[in-house]
Design a protein around this motif. Structure first.
Motif, PDB file in Angstrom:
ATOM      1  N   ARG A  76      -0.755   4.079  -2.457  1.00 60.60           N
ATOM      2  CA  ARG A  76      -0.495   3.465  -3.768  1.00 60.60           C
ATOM      3  C   ARG A  76      -1.674   3.710  -4.710  1.00 60.60           C
ATOM      4  NH1 ARG A  76       3.787   0.792  -4.548  1.00 60.60           N
ATOM      5  NH2 ARG A  76       4.089  -0.424  -6.416  1.00 60.60           N
ATOM      6  N   LYS A  77      -2.900   3.490  -4.210  1.00 62.72           N
ATOM      7  CA  LYS A  77      -4.077   3.738  -5.033  1.00 62.72           C
ATOM      8  C   LYS A  77      -4.213   5.225  -5.330  1.00 62.72           C
ATOM      9  CE  LYS A  77      -8.963   2.772  -5.590  1.00 62.72           C
ATOM     10  NZ  LYS A  77     -10.105   2.001  -5.095  1.00 62.72           N
ATOM     11  N   SER A  78      -3.894   6.057  -4.370  1.00 62.73           N
ATOM     12  CA  SER A  78      -3.953   7.501  -4.573  1.00 62.73           C
ATOM     13  C   SER A  78      -3.017   7.944  -5.697  1.00 62.73           C
ATOM     14  CB  SER A  78      -3.601   8.219  -3.267  1.00 62.73           C
ATOM     15  OG  SER A  78      -3.652   9.607  -3.445  1.00 62.73           O
ATOM     16  N   ALA A  79      -1.802   7.387  -5.725  1.00 65.41           N
ATOM     17  CA  ALA A  79      -0.839   7.721  -6.771  1.00 65.41           C
ATOM     18  C   ALA A  79      -1.340   7.263  -8.135  1.00 65.41           C
ATOM     19  CB  ALA A  79       0.517   7.093  -6.463  1.00 65.41           C
ATOM     20  N   ALA A  80      -1.939   6.078  -8.183  1.00 67.56           N
ATOM     21  CA  ALA A  80      -2.488   5.564  -9.441  1.00 67.56           C
ATOM     22  C   ALA A  80      -3.659   6.424  -9.901  1.00 67.56           C
ATOM     23  CB  ALA A  80      -2.918   4.116  -9.277  1.00 67.56           C
ATOM     24  N   LEU A  81      -4.515   6.798  -8.974  1.00 66.11           N
ATOM     25  CA  LEU A  81      -5.656   7.655  -9.286  1.00 66.11           C
ATOM     26  C   LEU A  81      -5.197   8.990  -9.858  1.00 66.11           C
ATOM     27  CD1 LEU A  81      -8.778   7.938  -9.028  1.00 66.11           C
ATOM     28  CD2 LEU A  81      -8.367   8.934  -6.796  1.00 66.11           C
ATOM     29  N   GLN A  82      -4.150   9.549  -9.281  1.00 71.18           N
ATOM     30  CA  GLN A  82      -3.626  10.826  -9.762  1.00 71.18           C
ATOM     31  C   GLN A  82      -3.112  10.707 -11.195  1.00 71.18           C
ATOM     32  OE1 GLN A  82      -0.587  12.546  -7.296  1.00 71.18           O
ATOM     33  NE2 GLN A  82      -0.219  14.238  -8.688  1.00 71.18           N
ATOM     34  N   VAL A  83      -2.374   9.640 -11.491  1.00 72.09           N
ATOM     35  CA  VAL A  83      -1.847   9.437 -12.845  1.00 72.09           C
ATOM     36  C   VAL A  83      -2.990   9.325 -13.855  1.00 72.09           C
ATOM     37  CG1 VAL A  83      -0.658   7.764 -14.333  1.00 72.09           C
ATOM     38  CG2 VAL A  83       0.347   8.413 -12.149  1.00 72.09           C
ATOM     39  N   LEU A  84      -3.991   8.526 -13.526  1.00 76.13           N
ATOM     40  CA  LEU A  84      -5.107   8.321 -14.448  1.00 76.13           C
ATOM     41  C   LEU A  84      -5.946   9.586 -14.614  1.00 76.13           C
ATOM     42  CD1 LEU A  84      -6.151   4.719 -13.415  1.00 76.13           C
ATOM     43  CD2 LEU A  84      -4.853   5.425 -15.440  1.00 76.13           C
ATOM     44  N   THR A  85      -6.082  10.347 -13.556  1.00 74.94           N
ATOM     45  CA  THR A  85      -6.817  11.610 -13.638  1.00 74.94           C
ATOM     46  C   THR A  85      -6.076  12.611 -14.510  1.00 74.94           C
ATOM     47  OG1 THR A  85      -7.776  11.239 -11.451  1.00 74.94           O
ATOM     48  CG2 THR A  85      -7.825  13.490 -12.293  1.00 74.94           C
ATOM     49  N   GLU A  86      -4.768  12.748 -14.294  1.00 79.47           N
ATOM     50  CA  GLU A  86      -3.968  13.686 -15.087  1.00 79.47           C
ATOM     51  C   GLU A  86      -3.907  13.289 -16.560  1.00 79.47           C
ATOM     52  OE1 GLU A  86      -0.207  13.863 -13.066  1.00 79.47           O
ATOM     53  OE2 GLU A  86      -1.024  15.073 -11.430  1.00 79.47           O
ATOM     54  N   ALA A  87      -3.991  11.980 -16.837  1.00 79.60           N
ATOM     55  CA  ALA A  87      -3.951  11.494 -18.214  1.00 79.60           C
ATOM     56  C   ALA A  87      -5.328  11.581 -18.879  1.00 79.60           C
ATOM     57  CB  ALA A  87      -3.450  10.058 -18.246  1.00 79.60           C
ATOM     58  N   GLY A  88      -6.337  11.963 -18.123  1.00 79.48           N
ATOM     59  CA  GLY A  88      -7.685  12.055 -18.667  1.00 79.48           C
ATOM     60  C   GLY A  88      -8.352  10.704 -18.847  1.00 79.48           C
ATOM     61  N   ARG A  89      -7.841   9.687 -18.167  1.00 74.38           N
ATOM     62  CA  ARG A  89      -8.387   8.338 -18.287  1.00 74.38           C
ATOM     63  C   ARG A  89      -9.559   8.101 -17.356  1.00 74.38           C
ATOM     64  NH1 ARG A  89      -5.349   4.495 -21.220  1.00 74.38           N
ATOM     65  NH2 ARG A  89      -4.033   5.710 -22.609  1.00 74.38           N
ATOM     66  N   LEU A  90      -9.712   8.935 -16.331  1.00 76.88           N
ATOM     67  CA  LEU A  90     -10.869   8.809 -15.449  1.00 76.88           C
ATOM     68  C   LEU A  90     -11.154  10.146 -14.805  1.00 76.88           C
ATOM     69  CD1 LEU A  90     -10.559   8.634 -12.079  1.00 76.88           C
ATOM     70  CD2 LEU A  90      -9.289   6.630 -12.656  1.00 76.88           C
ATOM     71  N   VAL A  91     -12.390  10.299 -14.406  1.00 80.14           N
ATOM     72  CA  VAL A  91     -12.822  11.495 -13.691  1.00 80.14           C
ATOM     73  C   VAL A  91     -13.285  11.020 -12.319  1.00 80.14           C
ATOM     74  CG1 VAL A  91     -14.472  13.396 -13.634  1.00 80.14           C
ATOM     75  CG2 VAL A  91     -13.545  12.610 -15.822  1.00 80.14           C
ATOM     76  N   PRO A  92     -12.610  11.467 -11.258  1.00 79.91           N
ATOM     77  CA  PRO A  92     -12.982  11.021  -9.911  1.00 79.91           C
ATOM     78  C   PRO A  92     -14.426  11.422  -9.585  1.00 79.91           C
ATOM     79  CG  PRO A  92     -10.895  12.180  -9.856  1.00 79.91           C
ATOM     80  CD  PRO A  92     -11.469  12.364 -11.226  1.00 79.91           C
ATOM     81  N   SER A  93     -15.095  10.556  -8.857  1.00 80.25           N
ATOM     82  CA  SER A  93     -16.460  10.818  -8.435  1.00 80.25           C
ATOM     83  C   SER A  93     -16.504  11.985  -7.465  1.00 80.25           C
ATOM     84  CB  SER A  93     -17.048   9.579  -7.758  1.00 80.25           C
ATOM     85  OG  SER A  93     -18.311   9.863  -7.223  1.00 80.25           O
ATOM     86  N   HIS A 124       0.815  -1.212   0.000  1.00 84.63           N
ATOM     87  CA  HIS A 124       0.000   0.000   0.000  1.00 84.63           C
ATOM     88  C   HIS A 124       0.853   1.269   0.000  1.00 84.63           C
ATOM     89  CE1 HIS A 124      -3.685  -2.269   0.615  1.00 84.63           C
ATOM     90  NE2 HIS A 124      -3.013  -2.992   1.493  1.00 84.63           N
ATOM     91  N   GLN A 125       2.159   1.127   0.033  1.00 78.16           N
ATOM     92  CA  GLN A 125       3.041   2.299   0.079  1.00 78.16           C
ATOM     93  C   GLN A 125       3.050   3.020  -1.266  1.00 78.16           C
ATOM     94  OE1 GLN A 125       6.847   0.815   1.300  1.00 78.16           O
ATOM     95  NE2 GLN A 125       6.181   0.415   3.382  1.00 78.16           N
ATOM     96  N   ALA A 126       3.303   4.315  -1.210  1.00 75.27           N
ATOM     97  CA  ALA A 126       3.408   5.110  -2.426  1.00 75.27           C
ATOM     98  C   ALA A 126       4.605   4.628  -3.243  1.00 75.27           C
ATOM     99  CB  ALA A 126       3.576   6.586  -2.064  1.00 75.27           C
ATOM    100  N   PRO A 127       4.523   4.714  -4.556  1.00 75.04           N
ATOM    101  CA  PRO A 127       5.637   4.268  -5.395  1.00 75.04           C
ATOM    102  C   PRO A 127       6.815   5.228  -5.310  1.00 75.04           C
ATOM    103  CG  PRO A 127       3.977   5.310  -6.744  1.00 75.04           C
ATOM    104  CD  PRO A 127       3.411   5.231  -5.345  1.00 75.04           C
TER     105      PRO A 127
END
Length: 71
Positions: free
Chosen positions: A49-66, A20-23
């Motif tokens: 770890r999930k937070s870091a992944a969420l940030q990458v996907l959000t910045e790439a426009g791959r998902l919009v957080p709820s 669960h640690q940040a990368p």
């Protein structure tokens, strides 16, 4: 016989605290997708770890957080 199901990976992910640690380096988009699948049961505000992944996907426009559900 190798265990390659998503359920096995999720069990391993949930049981090992170091997973669960940040990368150390930012995830690639593909890595971020995989992390999101493995950490599906985690909350991003409690799992670095999930937070870091969420940030990458959000910045790439791959998902919009709820805006209505907790992350």
């Amino acid at each position: 016989m190798p265990y390659t199901t998503l359920a096995i990976h999720q069990l391993a992910t949930m049981s090992a605290q170091e997973t669960h640690q940040a990368p150390a380096a930012p995830f690639t988009i593909e890595q971020a997708h995989t992390v999101m699948q493995y950490h599906v049961a985690c909350r991003a505000n409690k799992c670095p770890r999930k937070s870091a992944a969420l940030q990458v996907l959000t910045e790439a426009g791959r998902l919009v957080p709820s805006t209505t559900k907790p992350s």
